[in-house]
Design a protein around this motif. Sequence first.
Motif, mmCIF file in Angstrom:
data_model
loop_
_atom_site.group_PDB
_atom_site.id
_atom_site.type_symbol
_atom_site.label_atom_id
_atom_site.label_comp_id
_atom_site.label_asym_id
_atom_site.label_seq_id
_atom_site.Cartn_x
_atom_site.Cartn_y
_atom_site.Cartn_z
ATOM 1 N N ASP A 31 -26.820 -10.122 -23.125
ATOM 2 C CA ASP A 31 -26.549 -11.250 -24.028
ATOM 3 C C ASP A 31 -27.398 -11.142 -25.295
ATOM 4 O O ASP A 31 -26.921 -11.400 -26.400
ATOM 5 C CB ASP A 31 -26.831 -12.583 -23.330
ATOM 6 C CG ASP A 31 -25.865 -12.869 -22.192
ATOM 7 O OD1 ASP A 31 -24.808 -12.205 -22.117
ATOM 8 O OD2 ASP A 31 -26.168 -13.766 -21.373
ATOM 9 N N ASN A 66 -25.966 -8.443 -27.526
ATOM 10 C CA ASN A 66 -24.759 -8.920 -28.220
ATOM 11 C C ASN A 66 -25.111 -9.874 -29.364
ATOM 12 O O ASN A 66 -24.455 -9.856 -30.409
ATOM 13 C CB ASN A 66 -23.794 -9.567 -27.241
ATOM 14 C CG ASN A 66 -23.085 -8.530 -26.386
ATOM 15 O OD1 ASN A 66 -22.770 -7.427 -26.851
ATOM 16 N ND2 ASN A 66 -22.856 -8.861 -25.127
ATOM 17 N N CYS A 67 -26.139 -10.709 -29.183
ATOM 18 C CA CYS A 67 -26.580 -11.605 -30.262
ATOM 19 C C CYS A 67 -27.102 -10.813 -31.453
ATOM 20 O O CYS A 67 -26.822 -11.149 -32.604
ATOM 21 C CB CYS A 67 -27.656 -12.561 -29.760
ATOM 22 S SG CYS A 67 -27.028 -13.883 -28.728
ATOM 23 N N ILE A 103 -26.263 -7.732 -32.235
ATOM 24 C CA ILE A 103 -25.095 -7.073 -32.851
ATOM 25 C C ILE A 103 -24.313 -8.068 -33.694
ATOM 26 O O ILE A 103 -23.862 -7.753 -34.800
ATOM 27 C CB ILE A 103 -24.206 -6.427 -31.765
ATOM 28 C CG1 ILE A 103 -24.948 -5.243 -31.128
ATOM 29 C CG2 ILE A 103 -22.873 -5.988 -32.350
ATOM 30 C CD1 ILE A 103 -24.285 -4.708 -29.867
ATOM 31 N N ASP A 104 -24.183 -9.317 -33.210
ATOM 32 C CA ASP A 104 -23.449 -10.353 -33.952
ATOM 33 C C ASP A 104 -24.118 -10.703 -35.279
ATOM 34 O O ASP A 104 -23.469 -11.231 -36.188
ATOM 35 C CB ASP A 104 -23.296 -11.617 -33.107
ATOM 36 C CG ASP A 104 -22.308 -11.441 -31.966
ATOM 37 O OD1 ASP A 104 -21.525 -10.463 -31.986
ATOM 38 O OD2 ASP A 104 -22.318 -12.278 -31.036
ATOM 39 N N CYS A 105 -25.399 -10.422 -35.403
ATOM 40 C CA CYS A 105 -26.112 -10.680 -36.663
ATOM 41 C C CYS A 105 -25.687 -9.725 -37.773
ATOM 42 O O CYS A 105 -25.985 -9.954 -38.940
ATOM 43 C CB CYS A 105 -27.623 -10.566 -36.442
ATOM 44 S SG CYS A 105 -28.315 -11.903 -35.468
ATOM 45 N N PRO A 119 -22.248 -8.411 -38.606
ATOM 46 C CA PRO A 119 -20.800 -8.322 -38.367
ATOM 47 C C PRO A 119 -20.140 -7.100 -39.016
ATOM 48 O O PRO A 119 -19.182 -6.557 -38.486
ATOM 49 C CB PRO A 119 -20.251 -9.623 -38.957
ATOM 50 C CG PRO A 119 -21.340 -10.216 -39.768
ATOM 51 C CD PRO A 119 -22.622 -9.627 -39.305
ATOM 52 N N GLU A 120 -20.681 -6.654 -40.138
ATOM 53 C CA GLU A 120 -20.081 -5.493 -40.815
ATOM 54 C C GLU A 120 -20.288 -4.194 -40.031
ATOM 55 O O GLU A 120 -19.554 -3.225 -40.217
ATOM 56 C CB GLU A 120 -20.638 -5.342 -42.247
ATOM 57 C CG GLU A 120 -22.101 -4.965 -42.356
ATOM 58 C CD GLU A 120 -23.089 -6.120 -42.151
ATOM 59 O OE1 GLU A 120 -24.295 -5.841 -42.140
ATOM 60 O OE2 GLU A 120 -22.666 -7.279 -41.999
ATOM 61 N N LYS A 176 -20.610 -4.289 -36.536
ATOM 62 C CA LYS A 176 -20.336 -4.623 -35.132
ATOM 63 C C LYS A 176 -19.505 -3.552 -34.428
ATOM 64 O O LYS A 176 -19.797 -3.179 -33.292
ATOM 65 C CB LYS A 176 -19.643 -5.987 -35.053
ATOM 66 C CG LYS A 176 -19.496 -6.515 -33.670
ATOM 67 C CD LYS A 176 -18.951 -7.936 -33.681
ATOM 68 C CE LYS A 176 -18.952 -8.484 -32.277
ATOM 69 N NZ LYS A 176 -18.589 -9.894 -32.240
ATOM 70 N N GLU A 177 -18.486 -3.062 -35.077
ATOM 71 C CA GLU A 177 -17.598 -2.077 -34.454
ATOM 72 C C GLU A 177 -18.267 -0.720 -34.270
ATOM 73 O O GLU A 177 -17.907 0.040 -33.380
ATOM 74 C CB GLU A 177 -16.319 -1.917 -35.296
ATOM 75 C CG GLU A 177 -15.495 -3.190 -35.406
ATOM 76 C CD GLU A 177 -15.055 -3.731 -34.050
ATOM 77 O OE1 GLU A 177 -14.689 -2.936 -33.154
ATOM 78 O OE2 GLU A 177 -15.100 -4.965 -33.879
#
Length: 149
Positions: A50, A53-54, A56-58, A60-61, A63-64
């Motif tokens: 978790d 993932n948090c 990575i969410d910071c 967004p550009e 993320k992939e």
Amino acid sequence: MPLTLTSETASRYFIDKYKACNLILKIATFNKLEGQIFTFNMGDPIKLMDLANCVIDCFPEKKEAVEIKITGLRTGEKHHEEIISKNELLSATTDKDIFRVTRKDEKIVENIDWNKLLNIIPYQSPQEIKKILLNWFKLFPFAKKLPPN
């Protein structure tokens, strides 16, 4: 470069360093510190997946592009941290964020009635004095080694 985790299910406790330092200073103001062990109210453990993932969410550009790689637990590493062992208990203190760690077989001696000890007089029989002392000593962990009344 991948983000590495030891396990998808591993969890850990976290505490802010300023809060931890503040709690250490509070513990230093407690009376009767000698020989006592304290720990903090750490809240609920956080799953490392978790947390990853948090993070990575910071971004967004990106993320992939971020890959999470599971490396497996190292020798001796646990899936979940434990604040105390199976032979210990947490006892409340005057601060909701600080706990005293005690052994399950340890008696917590908070209020000792010193009057019985202070009121022993030379005119009491040895048996009376022995009974008072034995009852008083039973409050302490080493009392298991004392003879019965």
